[in-house]
Scaffold this motif. Structure first.
Motif, mmCIF file in Angstrom:
data_model
loop_
_atom_site.group_PDB
_atom_site.id
_atom_site.type_symbol
_atom_site.label_atom_id
_atom_site.label_comp_id
_atom_site.label_asym_id
_atom_site.label_seq_id
_atom_site.Cartn_x
_atom_site.Cartn_y
_atom_site.Cartn_z
ATOM 1 N N PRO A 179 4.244 5.875 3.079
ATOM 2 C CA PRO A 179 5.469 6.654 3.199
ATOM 3 C C PRO A 179 6.111 6.423 4.570
ATOM 4 N N LEU B 147 -0.048 1.263 -12.795
ATOM 5 C CA LEU B 147 0.429 2.367 -11.967
ATOM 6 C C LEU B 147 -0.005 2.231 -10.512
ATOM 7 N N PRO C 208 -1.358 -0.629 -8.283
ATOM 8 C CA PRO C 208 -1.809 -1.974 -7.946
ATOM 9 C C PRO C 208 -2.325 -2.028 -6.506
ATOM 10 N N ALA C 209 -3.246 -2.932 -6.248
ATOM 11 C CA ALA C 209 -3.692 -3.168 -4.873
ATOM 12 C C ALA C 209 -3.698 -4.674 -4.643
ATOM 13 N N VAL C 210 -3.416 -5.066 -3.422
ATOM 14 C CA VAL C 210 -3.307 -6.485 -3.119
ATOM 15 C C VAL C 210 -4.283 -6.845 -2.015
ATOM 16 N N MET C 211 -4.970 -7.951 -2.199
ATOM 17 C CA MET C 211 -5.756 -8.510 -1.105
ATOM 18 C C MET C 211 -5.105 -9.848 -0.762
ATOM 19 N N LEU D 234 6.631 -8.265 -3.771
ATOM 20 C CA LEU D 234 7.053 -8.585 -2.402
ATOM 21 C C LEU D 234 8.216 -9.586 -2.401
ATOM 22 N N MET E 113 4.249 7.441 7.697
ATOM 23 C CA MET E 113 3.110 6.589 8.054
ATOM 24 C C MET E 113 3.580 5.252 8.588
ATOM 25 N N TYR F 240 0.824 -1.209 0.000
ATOM 26 C CA TYR F 240 0.000 0.000 0.000
ATOM 27 C C TYR F 240 0.857 1.257 0.000
ATOM 28 N N ALA G 127 -8.621 -2.717 -0.540
ATOM 29 C CA ALA G 127 -8.013 -2.760 -1.871
ATOM 30 C C ALA G 127 -8.818 -1.931 -2.868
ATOM 31 N N HIS H 66 2.663 -12.935 -4.932
ATOM 32 C CA HIS H 66 3.595 -12.061 -4.217
ATOM 33 C C HIS H 66 4.709 -11.564 -5.138
ATOM 34 N N ALA I 264 -2.081 6.897 2.529
ATOM 35 C CA ALA I 264 -0.729 6.850 1.976
ATOM 36 C C ALA I 264 -0.611 7.721 0.723
#
Ligand SMILES: Nc1ncnc2c1ncn2[C@@H]1O[C@H](COP(=O)(O)OP(=O)(O)OP(=O)(O)O)[C@@H](O)[C@H]1O
Ligand SMILES: [Mg+2]
Lengths: 268, 281
Positions: free
Chosen positions: A169, B66, B68-71, B53, A172, A166, B139, B48, B93
């Motif tokens: 920064p 640009l 991405p979101a992960v669940m 990750l 945070m 997510y 997400a 991952h 964020a």
């Protein structure tokens, strides 16, 4: 503000929950009374006399300046230890190498008795405030350092991955991830350190200072005034208990609201 | 770089143990790829890798998206934040001001079926299914262009499941969202995906690829059931999940003729090479 309100409204329920503690304190007083009757007032004055002496010290205004001096020294040393210990401990916790390297050093610091530091401090700082402040600092620092280190190291790797994906920064990561977790380790360490600071400062003053509670204890001892000695001891203990239970404990409960709900939920 | 996820010859090993080998995968914007496979075959590892990750050890992985979101497979909510604040995490964020991000988090939270009470509670007070919905909302709140999901609906009842399927398809239609999802539910994969990849274990690899021609939003229940049933008869699928191999081919079930789909070259039944879409009854 909400913290203050929660603190105020929390006090009655909190005091009510303390009946068990109060009962055991009265048992202690009874035992003290009994021992005093057996051994005589010179060895162990009864609680009534001691608290009357304490009240006299408070009324005459003799107690407050000494307590203030002692509190100032303890608070200075403790504040320095909290600042340095929390920061360095968290930094060391972030890096695996740093935590491995710091561990033995901290063990040495923890294992060295405060009286040894006191002797060194007397050589380095003489009779100035530096001696008790330094001794308090060095006695509290490793406790806090270890708390911060462990808190940082035990943060769930899964949550760190959440922070990565997510794109939190740095700010945070610190305030929304590390601190809330670390505080639950740090706060108990701070409370332990508070107790340590208060005990160590009295010891340091006893041997090195001309004022403060420790010095007052030295004087009453030299006059063989057991009642005054015990009165000063009672003053020291009562101050610590007041600060710890009325101020810090509710703050701690508030800070860890999410955790308290958890245990209540578990009990329900 | 184009808005696409392109993976070629990707391999991964934990220490000396190879868990992924020679994975090829293309995911353009607006499409859905579903990944099914037996437990422990390396699906989460692949996800991952896509999420950045894990570092790529072998092969190439180009991610042109640009936002991405992960669940994750577990909800992974921050225990010291309320559900609403958890959902707003990604927005915070991004620097979205507090009022706006909480309003948006509330709206997304309600769209996955979390009420005001749940939004104000800490995660441990939520049920498992509520936690996973909160994780989904976290997400979706980002309005991502790529959504990586690891068994997103496995903790939910069928009613909620189909409600969230609809929500996902709506999001996809509105935002051109690309989805890579892992699931153990073959029917769910058939319902939502444009491409279905079947993996086998030891080492994890793609053994079967199904292209579903009908757009997911127009796929009817009957079609979903039949495709799923047919998929379960497929030798590669049976082998991967260690199922009993299908009984010798009796063509068609209940009066329906099953026709092969795109890319389904080695299908079990020897039907004529009619490349229309789906099935004909
Ligand atoms: N961090 C790790 N270190 C070492 N081995 C790992 C690690 N993570 C996963 N593995 C191994 O890699 C293999 C694939 O794991 P992975 O989590 O990708 O499986 P999966 O397909 O997601 O399974 P499931 O459907 O049960 O979630 C497993 O055999 C597992 O033991
Ligand atoms: Mg998995």
């Amino acid at each position: 503000m909400t913290l203050l309100r929660a603190w105020l409204t929390g006090i009655p329920a909190y005091l009510w929950s303390g009946w068990g503690a109060i009962a055991s304190l009265f048992l202690l007083l009874a035992a003290w009374e009994g021992a005093s009757a057996v051994h005589g007032a010179l060895i162990l004055p009864d609680p009534g006399t001691v608290f009357a002496t304490l009240a006299g010290l408070v009324d005459s205004g003799a107690a407050w300046p000494e307590l203030a001096v002692t509190a100032r020294r303890a608070a200075t040393g403790l504040a320095l230890a909290i600042a340095a210990g929390s920061t360095l401990g968290m930094l060391a916790g972030i890096s695996m190498t740093a935590s491995m390297m710091s561990r033995p050093l901290v063990t040495v610091l923890l294992g060295t008795p405060p009286i040894a530091w006191l002797v060194l401090a007397m050589l380095w700082f003489g009779a100035s405030d530096g001696t008790p402040v330094f001794t308090v600092f060095i006695a509290c620092f490793p406790v806090i350092f270890v708390g911060a280190l462990q808190g940082t190291r035990t943060l769930d790797g899964h949550l760190r991955e959440v922070a990565t994906v997510y794109r939190l920064p740095l700010r945070m990561k610190l305030f929304d991830l590390y601190l809330p977790h670390v505080v639950s380790y740090l706060f108990p360490a701070w409370i332990t350190a508070l107790g340590t600071s208060w005990k160590v400062v009295v010891m340091a003053e006893l041997l090195s200072s001309a004022d403060g509670v420790g010095a007052a204890l030295a004087v009453s001892r030299s006059h063989l005034d057991t009642a005054a000695t015990l009165a000063w001891i009672a003053a020291v203990v009562l101050t610590l208990l007041t600060v710890e239970y009325l101020l810090l404990e509710p703050v701690k409960r508030e800070l860890e609201g999410w955790r308290r709900q958890e245990t209540e939920g578990g009990a329900a | 770089m184009t808005r696409a996820l392109a993976i070629h010859g990707l391999g991964h090993a934990y220490a000396l143990r190879t868990v992924l080998e020679d994975i090829d995968l293309e995911l353009p914007a607006g499409r859905t790829v579903a990944l099914v496979g037996p437990s422990g075959c390396g699906k989460t590892t692949l996800l991952h890798l896509c999420a950045g990750l894990l570092t790529v050890q072998k092969g190439t992985l180009e991610n042109g998206f640009l936002r991405p979101a992960v669940m994750f497979q577990q909800p992974r909510l921050l225990p010291w934040k309320t559900t609403r604040d958890n959902i707003a995490l990604g927005l915070k964020a991004l620097g979205v001001p507090a009022g706006e991000r909480l309003a948006r988090a509330g709206a997304v939270g309600r769209s996955v079926g979390l009420d005001e009470l749940a939004l104000g509670q800490f995660p441990h007070a939520l049920s498992g299914g509520m936690q996973s919905r909160a994780a989904l909302a976290r997400a979706l709140a980002l309005a991502p262009d790529l959504l990586l999901m690891d068994e997103p609906f496995s903790a939910l009842d069928i009613g909620l499941k189909s409600q969230l399927h609809r929500l996902l398809l709506e999001h996809q239609a509105a935002h051109g969202l690309a989805v890579l999802m892992i699931t153990h539910d073959l029917m769910e994969a058939v319902r939502l995906a444009d491409t279905l990849l079947v993996m086998a274990a030891e080492p994890g690899r793609i053994v079967h690829r199904v292209e579903l021609a009908t757009p997911a939003r127009r796929r009817g229940d009957a079609e979903v059931y039949q495709t799923t049933a047919r998929l379960l008869q497929h030798p590669a699928v049976c082998a991967s999940f260690g199922l009993e191999p299908p009984a010798p081919a009796e063509n068609g079930t209940g009066g329906c003729t099953v026709l092969p789909l795109h890319g389904d070259s080695d299908a079990g039944c020897a039907a004529p090479a009619l490349r229309k879409k789906g099935f004909s009854c």
